[in-house]
Design an enzyme around this catalytic site. Sequence first.
Site, PDB file in Angstrom:
ATOM      1  N   ASP A   1       0.812  -1.308   0.209  1.00 20.78           N
ATOM      2  CA  ASP A   1      -0.258   0.019  -0.220  1.00 20.78           C
ATOM      3  C   ASP A   1       0.706   1.658  -0.008  1.00 20.78           C
ATOM      4  OD1 ASP A   1       0.824  -0.824   2.456  1.00 20.78           O
ATOM      5  OD2 ASP A   1      -0.540   1.219   3.553  1.00 20.78           O
TER       6      ASP A   1
ATOM      7  N   GLU B   1      -0.073  -1.025   5.634  1.00 19.41           N
ATOM      8  CA  GLU B   1       1.350  -0.265   6.723  1.00 19.41           C
ATOM      9  C   GLU B   1       0.387   1.100   6.978  1.00 19.41           C
ATOM     10  OE1 GLU B   1       4.609   1.112   8.625  1.00 19.41           O
ATOM     11  OE2 GLU B   1       3.983   1.422   6.171  1.00 19.41           O
TER      12      GLU B   1
END
Length: 380
Positions: free
Chosen positions: A71, A137
């Site tokens: 991400d 994250e």
Amino acid sequence: MTTLSPTLELACELIRRASVTPLDEGCQQLMMERLAACGFTVEPMNIEDVDNFWARRGGEGPVLCFAGHTDVVPTGPLEAWQHAPFAAFVDEEGMLRGRGAADMKGSLAAMLVAVERFVADHPLHRGAIAFLITSDEEGPALHGTQAVVERLAKRNERLDWCIVGEPSSTSLVGDMVKNGRRGSLNGHLRVRGVQGHVAYPHLAKNPIHLAAPALAELAGEHWDAGNAFFPPTSFQISNLNSGTGTTNVIPGELNCLFNFRFSTESTVEGLQQRVEAILDKHGLDWQVDWSLSGLPFLTEPGALLDAVSASIREVTGRETVASTSGGTSDGRFIATLGTQVVELGPVNATIHQVNERVLASDLELLTEIYYQTLVRLLAN
Ligand SMILES: [Zn+2]
């Protein structure tokens, strides 16, 4: 068009998938296919709305895991970018451009290409190689690495060494690695008083007056001296609110938010007890709601740090600095397995900014550093 190296080719493919947290947009599928093709057993671990996977290749013996996230943070205003954020290309100055180039699709590509090369050169390597990849994250991180680590712990999965691809370098690739992070502990303090008229203070109890000496003592307290790896623990008040907005009312309550960034010389319980003792000493009617954002972790010099430092020296000629500075990272979850964890990735100068970019040649060096680390730890 000049042809790109395998690392840059893959980095571009990943950047073109607009995987803003917690989306993955097929990045992990691409990685899993490549890993399966070189002999990994691949296991998707989708938890709630978050895509994660675990992959492993090899048998008994030490396990070296590569960890990271697919991400990326949002682009921010598109008009502030000099180019489309997800276009992915190498410019005339040799910079790979795009959201995630530095944090951390460049590292993901470098790890994967290094592993592919290593497996081709050393098909009978000792121990095992693993990947732990998440798509959460940059967000709440509840169903990402932390949740995967809990599953791995339950089935006694062995993880000796872990390299997290976070952009650890400051101006030249490999100039810094992170061998730990400070812990982070938040507190919400409420001090109760008695509301009243400012002209009749004997009928009221002013929580600002009562709390001020206690807050001063907390701000001045020496919590620990740190150690060879960590600076001293710091206490910071981030919010302080009380009052009704009028001039003639003594407020009934004071609210204060504070944060500890703490070293391995202090414990959560120890810090909580000391704060509470100071509040008691000042006779306050208080309440604190605590929330722990992360425990500190530390990887002392050993096989992993040695292998990483020697590989950086061999590839770049640089002596790396091992540091515990900066915010928290997913390394804190992995370290709970008793794993030696080192963060090693490209230069972090433009992460989370518009026009995120990384020197394309640095990703080649990073690939080589990861490769040499694999050789040092797992070649027969
Ligand atoms: Zn990152």
